[in-house]
Structures are given as C-alpha cells and as structure tokens.
Write a protein that holds these residues in place. Structure first.
Motif, mmCIF file in Angstrom:
data_model
loop_
_atom_site.group_PDB
_atom_site.id
_atom_site.type_symbol
_atom_site.label_atom_id
_atom_site.label_comp_id
_atom_site.label_asym_id
_atom_site.label_seq_id
_atom_site.Cartn_x
_atom_site.Cartn_y
_atom_site.Cartn_z
ATOM 1 N N LYS A 94 0.857 -1.209 0.237
ATOM 2 C CA LYS A 94 0.017 0.143 -0.029
ATOM 3 C C LYS A 94 0.928 1.282 -0.061
ATOM 4 N N SER A 95 1.806 1.378 0.945
ATOM 5 C CA SER A 95 3.019 2.437 0.621
ATOM 6 C C SER A 95 3.759 2.703 -0.407
ATOM 7 N N ARG A 96 3.994 1.659 -1.121
ATOM 8 C CA ARG A 96 4.770 1.572 -2.599
ATOM 9 C C ARG A 96 3.652 2.383 -3.516
ATOM 10 N N LYS A 97 2.408 1.849 -3.442
ATOM 11 C CA LYS A 97 1.460 2.666 -4.268
ATOM 12 C C LYS A 97 1.336 4.097 -4.047
ATOM 13 N N GLN A 98 1.248 4.392 -2.731
ATOM 14 C CA GLN A 98 1.015 5.897 -2.366
ATOM 15 C C GLN A 98 2.387 6.437 -2.901
ATOM 16 N N ALA A 99 3.495 6.165 -2.544
ATOM 17 C CA ALA A 99 4.761 6.664 -3.056
ATOM 18 C C ALA A 99 4.825 6.885 -4.645
ATOM 19 N N GLU A 100 4.201 5.943 -5.215
ATOM 20 C CA GLU A 100 4.406 5.940 -6.799
ATOM 21 C C GLU A 100 3.358 7.109 -7.310
ATOM 22 N N TYR A 102 2.328 9.580 -5.456
ATOM 23 C CA TYR A 102 3.052 11.020 -5.481
ATOM 24 C C TYR A 102 3.847 11.528 -6.456
ATOM 25 N N HIS A 103 4.948 10.289 -6.876
ATOM 26 C CA HIS A 103 5.981 10.577 -7.796
ATOM 27 C C HIS A 103 5.528 10.913 -9.080
ATOM 28 N N ARG A 104 4.171 10.281 -9.646
ATOM 29 C CA ARG A 104 3.634 10.524 -10.655
ATOM 30 C C ARG A 104 3.001 11.916 -10.858
ATOM 31 N N LEU A 105 2.557 12.460 -9.773
ATOM 32 C CA LEU A 105 1.874 13.659 -9.912
ATOM 33 C C LEU A 105 2.925 14.851 -9.587
ATOM 34 N N TYR A 106 4.107 14.825 -8.742
ATOM 35 C CA TYR A 106 4.709 15.802 -8.538
ATOM 36 C C TYR A 106 6.303 15.596 -8.896
ATOM 37 N N LYS A 107 6.442 14.420 -9.848
ATOM 38 C CA LYS A 107 7.826 14.279 -10.322
ATOM 39 C C LYS A 107 8.884 14.339 -9.453
ATOM 40 N N GLU A 108 8.977 14.058 -8.098
ATOM 41 C CA GLU A 108 9.882 14.007 -7.211
ATOM 42 C C GLU A 108 9.499 12.868 -5.949
ATOM 43 N N PRO A 109 10.381 12.426 -5.328
ATOM 44 C CA PRO A 109 10.172 11.540 -4.368
ATOM 45 C C PRO A 109 8.994 12.040 -3.149
ATOM 46 N N ILE A 110 8.439 11.331 -2.697
ATOM 47 C CA ILE A 110 7.348 11.578 -1.617
ATOM 48 C C ILE A 110 8.438 11.874 -0.237
#
Length: 218
Positions: A94-100, A102-110
């Motif tokens: 679940k956390s990996r999905k959330q991190a991905e 965020y990365h797709r939306l903001y183009k930077e690591p969560i």
C-alpha cells in the motif's frame, strides 16, 4: 469479566477505555523480532538479518541487500518491522502505491513524513472498520528528504512519532533503556553502528553473532 468480553469487538471501547484488539496487536508486536533504528546514519537493524545502513551523505548506499524484514518503499524511505510478516507486506504494498502516485503527480520522491502519515492513516482505518482487524505489526521508517535524515515509528493504532533512536519487538524495554543511556546528539556514524550492535547484545545476540557483526562493520 473485565475487558475480556470486549476482546472480539474492534469498534467498541471497554470500560477501561481500550480497544482490546489493539492491545492484542501490540502483543503480537512484542513477541516479534527485535528491531531498532538510530537517526544518525540512518541505521536499521534486526538480529536475524545483516545490518542495513544508509550513508549520511549517500542515501542510496546500502551495506547489504534488503532482506524480507526490510523493504525499500521509494527512492529513500525504508521500512523495518516487528510483528507479523504478512501484515508487513500488505502495508509495504500500500505504501509503495502511495509513493508511486505522489511521484507521478509531483515528479519527485514523496517526503518521508508524508509517507509515514499516509501509512499510519491506513493502519488507523483498520482499527475502526467492521470485518477487519488491526495490523499486528509496528514499523520503523527511515529515510532522507529535504529535512535530512528522518526516523519514525508507527504503531498498530495508527499513532506515529519521530525518534532519534527507538526499538521495538522482544526485549524492547531493555533496548530502549540502553539506547537512552548511549545515544548522544553528536554521535558519529561508526559510533551509532556500534551502539546499535551493543543494544542488540543486551539479550538478543550471542557473543559469536556480535563478533560477526563487528567484523562486517569493520
């Protein structure tokens, strides 16, 4: 009867103000593998697995590959657990999905804090919904972001706290007491590694295992 009559109800408080299922989840954590983290480093350790070390200036520098008790969630944050392994893997997914997302939306690591907050929200949700149970696992989350090294502990209730050093699992009281005595704000990285090893030595590791750890660090 005490709290026992409420032990199978997730959404009902007992007369003493407890959600007893969370108490059971904490018992599962307390019987799990001892794990500890020290912010200066960052260092995450568990005695059945090799040391994982994130270099202070090299976030991607791993001393050893990840084991089944350690998971890289995104570019920096790493999860370590004490408790039930299957529950841990669900949270990691679940956390990996959330991190991905965020990365797709903001183009930077969560950011580490945001990832911890999102993960804690999932764990808290499972303490107030019918047909589920709390996760029988506590997490240590370590990583680097714009604020520098971060270390958080997340409990089955969904509570999370930032720590300079923390431990969980078996012998947690002894481990935390030892960390409180040995930890200092000006601790160097090598000192933090040895402190972590000595903490595990306080009733967790055998002398032979300690020698192996010291040899690996050196």
């Amino acid at each position: 009867m005490g709290d026992s009559q409420y032990s199978f109800s997730l959404t009902t408080f007992s007369p003493t103000g407890k959600l007893v299922q969370i108490e059971h989840a904490l018992t599962a954590v307390g019987s799990g593998q001892t794990s500890l983290g020290i912010k200066d480093g960052l260092i995450l350790e568990s005695p059945d697995w090799s040391i994982m070390l994130i270099g202070l200036f090299l976030p991607a520098c791993w001393r050893t590959p990840c084991s089944s008790m350690f998971f890289i969630v995104s570019e920096s944050p790493v999860f370590c657990c004490s408790g039930m392994g299957p529950d841990f893997r669900v949270l990691v997914r679940k956390s990996r999905k959330q991190a991905e997302q965020y990365h797709r939306l903001y183009k930077e690591p969560i950011p580490v804090t945001q990832l911890v907050r999102e993960t804690a929200a999932v764990m808290q949700e499972f303490t107030q919904s019918g047909g589920v149970r709390p996760f029988g696992v506590s997490l240590l989350v370590a990583g680097f972001d714009d604020k520098g090294p971060q270390l958080y502990q997340v409990d089955p209730s969904g509570s999370y706290f930032s720590w300079k050093a923390s431990a969980m699992g078996k012998n947690v009281s002894n481990a935390k007491t030892f960390l409180e005595k040995r930890y200092t704000d000006d601790m160097e990285l090598d000192d933090a590694v040895h402190t972590a090893i000595l903490t595990l030595k306080e009733g967790v590791l055998t002398p032979a295992e300690i020698d192996d750890y010291l040899a690996e660090v050196e």
